[in-house]
Design a protein around this motif. Sequence first.
Motif, mmCIF file in Angstrom:
data_model
loop_
_atom_site.group_PDB
_atom_site.id
_atom_site.type_symbol
_atom_site.label_atom_id
_atom_site.label_comp_id
_atom_site.label_asym_id
_atom_site.label_seq_id
_atom_site.Cartn_x
_atom_site.Cartn_y
_atom_site.Cartn_z
ATOM 1 N N GLN A 25 79.563 38.208 52.727
ATOM 2 C CA GLN A 25 80.014 38.322 51.333
ATOM 3 C C GLN A 25 79.128 37.577 50.344
ATOM 4 O OE1 GLN A 25 84.274 37.532 52.736
ATOM 5 N NE2 GLN A 25 84.631 38.691 50.874
ATOM 6 N N HIS A 119 83.120 36.838 60.897
ATOM 7 C CA HIS A 119 83.955 37.136 59.725
ATOM 8 C C HIS A 119 83.752 38.608 59.361
ATOM 9 C CE1 HIS A 119 85.940 35.355 55.932
ATOM 10 N NE2 HIS A 119 85.880 36.662 55.722
ATOM 11 N N GLU A 164 90.474 36.308 60.588
ATOM 12 C CA GLU A 164 91.473 37.360 60.381
ATOM 13 C C GLU A 164 91.408 38.448 61.458
ATOM 14 O OE1 GLU A 164 91.401 38.679 56.275
ATOM 15 O OE2 GLU A 164 92.110 36.746 55.564
ATOM 16 N N ASP A 190 91.864 44.026 51.020
ATOM 17 C CA ASP A 190 91.301 43.212 52.072
ATOM 18 C C ASP A 190 91.187 44.042 53.347
ATOM 19 O OD1 ASP A 190 90.577 41.194 53.685
ATOM 20 O OD2 ASP A 190 92.515 40.192 53.679
ATOM 21 N N TYR A 276 97.667 34.813 50.251
ATOM 22 C CA TYR A 276 97.370 35.224 48.875
ATOM 23 C C TYR A 276 98.601 35.732 48.130
ATOM 24 C CZ TYR A 276 92.479 34.971 50.234
ATOM 25 O OH TYR A 276 91.256 34.518 50.648
ATOM 26 N N TRP A 300 97.432 42.818 44.075
ATOM 27 C CA TRP A 300 98.431 42.079 44.831
ATOM 28 C C TRP A 300 99.345 41.379 43.833
ATOM 29 C CZ3 TRP A 300 94.252 39.264 48.292
ATOM 30 C CH2 TRP A 300 93.643 40.217 49.100
ATOM 31 N N GLU A 328 91.877 29.713 53.606
ATOM 32 C CA GLU A 328 91.699 30.572 52.429
ATOM 33 C C GLU A 328 92.989 30.580 51.625
ATOM 34 O OE1 GLU A 328 90.314 34.575 53.019
ATOM 35 O OE2 GLU A 328 88.829 33.967 54.513
ATOM 36 N N TRP A 366 89.629 30.006 48.560
ATOM 37 C CA TRP A 366 88.820 31.227 48.566
ATOM 38 C C TRP A 366 88.717 31.713 47.135
ATOM 39 C CZ3 TRP A 366 85.908 33.447 52.261
ATOM 40 C CH2 TRP A 366 85.300 34.669 51.908
ATOM 41 N N GLU A 373 83.552 41.700 47.654
ATOM 42 C CA GLU A 373 84.904 41.852 48.199
ATOM 43 C C GLU A 373 85.001 43.183 48.953
ATOM 44 O OE1 GLU A 373 87.291 39.931 48.826
ATOM 45 O OE2 GLU A 373 89.002 41.246 49.055
ATOM 46 N N TRP A 374 84.212 43.288 50.024
ATOM 47 C CA TRP A 374 84.330 44.404 50.965
ATOM 48 C C TRP A 374 84.428 45.772 50.280
ATOM 49 C CZ3 TRP A 374 82.609 42.076 54.925
ATOM 50 C CH2 TRP A 374 82.954 40.757 55.163
HETATM 51 O O1 IFM Z 1 87.466 38.282 50.792
HETATM 52 C C1 IFM Z 1 88.459 38.231 51.747
HETATM 53 C C2 IFM Z 1 87.995 37.444 52.961
HETATM 54 O O2 IFM Z 1 86.837 37.977 53.503
HETATM 55 C C3 IFM Z 1 89.065 37.448 54.028
HETATM 56 N N1 IFM Z 1 90.331 37.036 53.488
HETATM 57 C C4 IFM Z 1 90.792 37.618 52.265
HETATM 58 C C5 IFM Z 1 89.707 37.559 51.211
HETATM 59 C C6 IFM Z 1 90.198 38.212 49.905
HETATM 60 O O3 IFM Z 1 90.507 39.548 50.116
#
Ligand code: IFM
Length: 426
Positions: A25, A119, A164, A190, A276, A300, A328, A366, A373-374
């Motif tokens: 990331q 990750h 995760e 996510d 989160y 969210w 996080e 985080w 962000e993926w």
């Molecule tokens: O950015 C992600 C992270 O890679 C993994 N946990 C949640 C974050 C926010 O979506």
Amino acid sequence: MADSSGPRFPLPDGFLMGASTSAHQVEGNNVSSDLWALENQPGTFIAERSGDAADSFHRWPQDMDLLRDLGFNAYRFGIEWARIEPEQGHVSRAAVAHYRAMVRGAVERGLTPVVTLHHFTSPNWFSARGGWLTEDAAELFASYTRTAVEVLGEDVRYVATINEPNMLALVHAMRRAAEQGRPSPTEGGDTGGVAFDPSTVEPSPNMTAALIRAHRAAYRVLKEADPGYQVGWTVANQVYQAEPGAEEIAAAYARPREDVFLEAAREDDWIGVQAYTRHRIGPHGPLPVPEGAETTLTRWEFYPEALGEAVRHTRQVVGAGVPVIVTENGIATSDDERRVAHTERALASLVAQMRAGADVRGYLHWSALDNYEWGSYRPTFGLIAVDPVTFARTPKPSARWLGALARDRHLPCGADRPQHVAASAR
Ligand code: IFM
């Protein structure tokens, strides 16, 4: 900005206060990884590619300087398997040296490194062979972990094997469902770049078992190398809340998506909590975000108390004897005041759990930086803004606020405030 002048909770000795990132990331140009391949495949469903990310591969010294100067004493970052072993069996000595320098750089700056081995991204060769479901996946991950020990040396104590695993398993199930033409498309989140509604699928037991095997294999390698390593993994806590009468349905929904991964941490040295928001479960399954509720850039629900609830649930499932590190917690927002408000309430909910006896060893926000962000750069989670062209770093007011708490060794605890102040903060 939120008022932090209320009562404070003194931090226990050794408590880690810092921020987190992951390799893919923030580093940029992770060209030997499976996700890079997917992002750059013609016609890919991924909206935006990671590209240069935050160029932290080159700018990590500046990132660590900033975190130190802000007042933090810890930094969680990832090392990238795809760089360390870009082809099966070929170890890049340059990549090992690079990450070793990062570990030393953190220690020299007084930042306790918390290092994540995996990750979301894997080497492309590993995924091409079938990824976690190949027969020798655990062995391959263990072999990479043996090399990672050279990076960790005697400087690192806290190691997270897999980030995760429950999300990895869920994303895998989503991809399978997509191949079968099943899922209902939604946007982002996510999900490792896969844009589908997670409530329509659940992790397969095979994938879950494979991830647990890989985690255990890496745990053994690390402990054999140095029994002093404190090894755990980090779970995405979904904070499933049962509506009245839906308790059993919620428990059944949570089990394959979260609890099984928490149970697998019962023998670990610590467990990473990552929270989160919450997910409400009714008699027919997941419910939408309540009408009129504030939402974030990832859509969210703004629900900071998820953090305290995640710690409580984690303790219940894993057991009170396994220490917790919040690895996080944060919010995707372009309004930095909302970030402070969110974090202040999240920390107050954490303090409430600590007062109730939870053994919490650290809080790592985080994220340190705005990052990839993926699938999109739009959801900004960072304490530090990053210019996408010049890569100039600019700490946001939230970074200074949280850094000051770290330096003063206190956390805010809204619950202790006079009733009317606490109520207005809700
Ligand atoms: O950015 C992600 C992270 O890679 C993994 N946990 C949640 C974050 C926010 O979506």
